[in-house]
Scaffold this motif. Structure first.
Motif, short mmCIF file in Angstrom:
data_model
loop_
_atom_site.label_atom_id
_atom_site.label_comp_id
_atom_site.label_asym_id
_atom_site.label_seq_id
_atom_site.Cartn_x
_atom_site.Cartn_y
_atom_site.Cartn_z
N MET A 1 17.91 23.32 52.70
CA MET A 1 19.18 24.03 52.66
C MET A 1 19.37 24.68 51.31
O MET A 1 19.21 24.05 50.26
CB MET A 1 20.35 23.08 52.95
CG MET A 1 21.71 23.79 52.97
SD MET A 1 23.05 22.78 53.66
CE MET A 1 23.20 21.50 52.40
N LYS A 2 19.70 25.97 51.33
CA LYS A 2 19.99 26.72 50.12
C LYS A 2 21.46 27.11 50.12
O LYS A 2 21.97 27.63 51.12
CB LYS A 2 19.11 27.96 50.03
CG LYS A 2 17.63 27.65 49.95
CD LYS A 2 16.79 28.92 49.93
CE LYS A 2 15.30 28.58 49.89
NZ LYS A 2 14.46 29.80 49.91
N ILE A 3 22.13 26.84 49.00
CA ILE A 3 23.55 27.13 48.89
C ILE A 3 23.79 27.97 47.64
O ILE A 3 23.24 27.68 46.57
CB ILE A 3 24.38 25.84 48.81
CG1 ILE A 3 24.31 25.08 50.13
CG2 ILE A 3 25.84 26.14 48.47
CD1 ILE A 3 25.03 23.74 50.11
N ARG A 4 24.61 28.99 47.76
CA ARG A 4 25.05 29.77 46.61
C ARG A 4 26.56 29.64 46.48
O ARG A 4 27.29 29.87 47.45
CB ARG A 4 24.65 31.24 46.75
CG ARG A 4 24.83 32.03 45.46
CD ARG A 4 24.28 33.44 45.54
NE ARG A 4 25.17 34.31 46.29
CZ ARG A 4 24.89 34.84 47.46
NH1 ARG A 4 23.74 34.55 48.06
NH2 ARG A 4 25.76 35.63 48.07
N MET A 5 27.03 29.24 45.32
CA MET A 5 28.44 28.93 45.13
C MET A 5 28.95 29.51 43.81
O MET A 5 28.24 29.49 42.79
CB MET A 5 28.63 27.41 45.15
CG MET A 5 30.05 26.93 44.96
SD MET A 5 30.19 25.13 45.27
CE MET A 5 29.15 24.48 43.94
N ASP A 6 30.17 30.03 43.81
CA ASP A 6 30.82 30.50 42.59
C ASP A 6 31.81 29.45 42.11
O ASP A 6 32.55 28.86 42.91
CB ASP A 6 31.58 31.81 42.84
CG ASP A 6 30.65 33.00 42.97
OD1 ASP A 6 29.45 32.83 42.71
OD2 ASP A 6 31.14 34.09 43.33
N MET A 7 31.84 29.21 40.80
CA MET A 7 32.82 28.30 40.22
C MET A 7 33.57 29.04 39.12
O MET A 7 32.97 29.56 38.18
CB MET A 7 32.15 27.05 39.63
CG MET A 7 33.15 26.04 39.06
SD MET A 7 32.36 24.52 38.44
CE MET A 7 31.73 25.10 36.85
N THR A 8 34.89 29.09 39.24
CA THR A 8 35.74 29.80 38.28
C THR A 8 36.54 28.80 37.46
O THR A 8 37.13 27.87 38.01
CB THR A 8 36.70 30.76 39.00
OG1 THR A 8 35.95 31.67 39.80
CG2 THR A 8 37.55 31.54 38.00
N ILE A 9 36.55 28.98 36.14
CA ILE A 9 37.36 28.13 35.26
C ILE A 9 38.78 28.69 35.26
O ILE A 9 39.03 29.79 34.77
CB ILE A 9 36.80 28.10 33.83
CG1 ILE A 9 35.28 27.85 33.84
CG2 ILE A 9 37.52 27.05 33.01
CD1 ILE A 9 34.85 26.60 34.56
N THR A 10 39.71 27.94 35.84
CA THR A 10 41.08 28.44 36.02
C THR A 10 42.07 27.92 34.99
O THR A 10 43.18 28.45 34.87
CB THR A 10 41.58 28.09 37.43
OG1 THR A 10 41.53 26.66 37.60
CG2 THR A 10 40.72 28.75 38.49
N GLY A 11 41.70 26.88 34.25
CA GLY A 11 42.64 26.35 33.27
C GLY A 11 41.98 25.36 32.34
O GLY A 11 40.89 24.85 32.60
N LYS A 12 42.65 25.11 31.21
CA LYS A 12 42.17 24.12 30.25
C LYS A 12 43.37 23.50 29.55
O LYS A 12 44.21 24.20 28.99
CB LYS A 12 41.25 24.76 29.21
CG LYS A 12 40.72 23.78 28.17
CD LYS A 12 39.86 24.47 27.13
CE LYS A 12 39.37 23.47 26.08
NZ LYS A 12 38.58 24.13 25.01
N VAL A 13 43.46 22.17 29.61
CA VAL A 13 44.50 21.42 28.91
C VAL A 13 43.81 20.35 28.08
O VAL A 13 43.16 19.47 28.62
CB VAL A 13 45.50 20.76 29.90
CG1 VAL A 13 46.53 19.94 29.14
CG2 VAL A 13 46.17 21.82 30.76
N ASP A 14 43.96 20.47 26.76
CA ASP A 14 43.23 19.60 25.83
C ASP A 14 41.73 19.73 26.12
O ASP A 14 41.17 20.80 26.00
CB ASP A 14 43.71 18.15 25.95
CG ASP A 14 45.18 18.01 25.53
OD1 ASP A 14 45.62 18.75 24.63
OD2 ASP A 14 45.88 17.18 26.13
#
Length: 244
Positions: free
Chosen positions: A52-65
């Motif tokens: 199985m091959k998977i392509r996925m996008d991950m977006t950084i939506t926030g940062k606290v400390d």
């Protein structure tokens, strides 16, 4: 003789001091988007197997400390499976009308994964603190439980440094040892070994490359050899992560 001894001690001390050590941490910026490409191959001998091959996008939506919030979504799935003498294939890039009957059945099972969004919070050390899937999907829950990455140590690492981690996956305890084999050109090269116990027993081997600046695992290759319920199984997971 004393001069030679002094030079030897001096050079040895200098080499020890000069040995590069780095602090492994995730260094994301809000708005960063990462492309994760993963290939999972499962071989069960005469019982069959799966690729199985998977392509996925991950977006950084926030940062606290030192905690990052992310949103991830699967963009493409390609699967080939052999089970019970039957060959089943699915390619999400194909038009549904071009899929065979098995492909259409697999589409019904995989569509919920394609439609779901994974919301996660993770520490700068790489520990996943919280994961939520919307809309809920049992298949996606299983995927996220198995997709946890490496947790970095609190202290700096140098060549020869090692640390351990343990996780529980589907009734199996996986103990992993990470050992730094090389540091060069802004990358940390890490060897992976480990053991599996519980309902299945086996070994873990592999390697990975970490980009020091961002802290991402650019490349990883992990092989897990298992024996469970009298059946032998070999699972190889390869992944590549890039910033886009």
């Amino acid at each position: 003789m004393k001069k030679l001894l002094f030079l030897f001690v001096f050079s040895t001390t200098f080499m020890a001091v000069a040995q590069e050590s780095v602090l492994l941490r995730l260094n994301y910026e809000v708005g960063d988007v990462l492309l994760v490409e993963q290939n999972v191959s499962q071989n069960m001998g005469a019982q069959g197997g799966m690729d199985m091959k998977i392509r996925m996008d991950m977006t950084i939506t926030g940062k606290v400390d030192e905690v990052f919030s992310t949103e991830s979504k699967i963009k493409a799935v390609n699967m080939n499976m052999l089970q019970g003498g039957m060959v089943m294939s699915f390619d999400s890039s194909k038009d549904p009308a071009d899929l065979d009957e098995m492909g259409k059945m697999m589409k019904q099972q995989l569509d919920p994964m394609m439609l779901a969004t994974i919301f996660s919070k993770m520490s700068a050390e790489g520990e996943v603190l919280e994961t939520k899937v919307e809309p809920e999907s049992p298949a996606m829950d299983q995927f996220t439980n198995q997709a946890k990455g490496i947790k970095y140590p609190k202290e700096k690492v140098a060549v020869g440094s090692s640390w351990e981690d343990a996780t529980n996956q589907q009734g199996m305890e996986v103990k992993t040892i990470y050992t730094v084999s090389k540091i060069e050109n802004g990358k940390v090269y890490i060897d992976v070994t480990g053991t599996v116990s519980g309902i299945g027993e086996g070994d873990v081997t592999g390697d990975l490359i970490v980009d020091i600046e961002m802290g991402i695992q650019e490349k990883a290759s992990i092989e897990m050899s298992l024996k469970t319920n009298g059946m032998e199984m070999n699972i190889v997971t390869k992944s590549v992560t890039t910033k886009i």
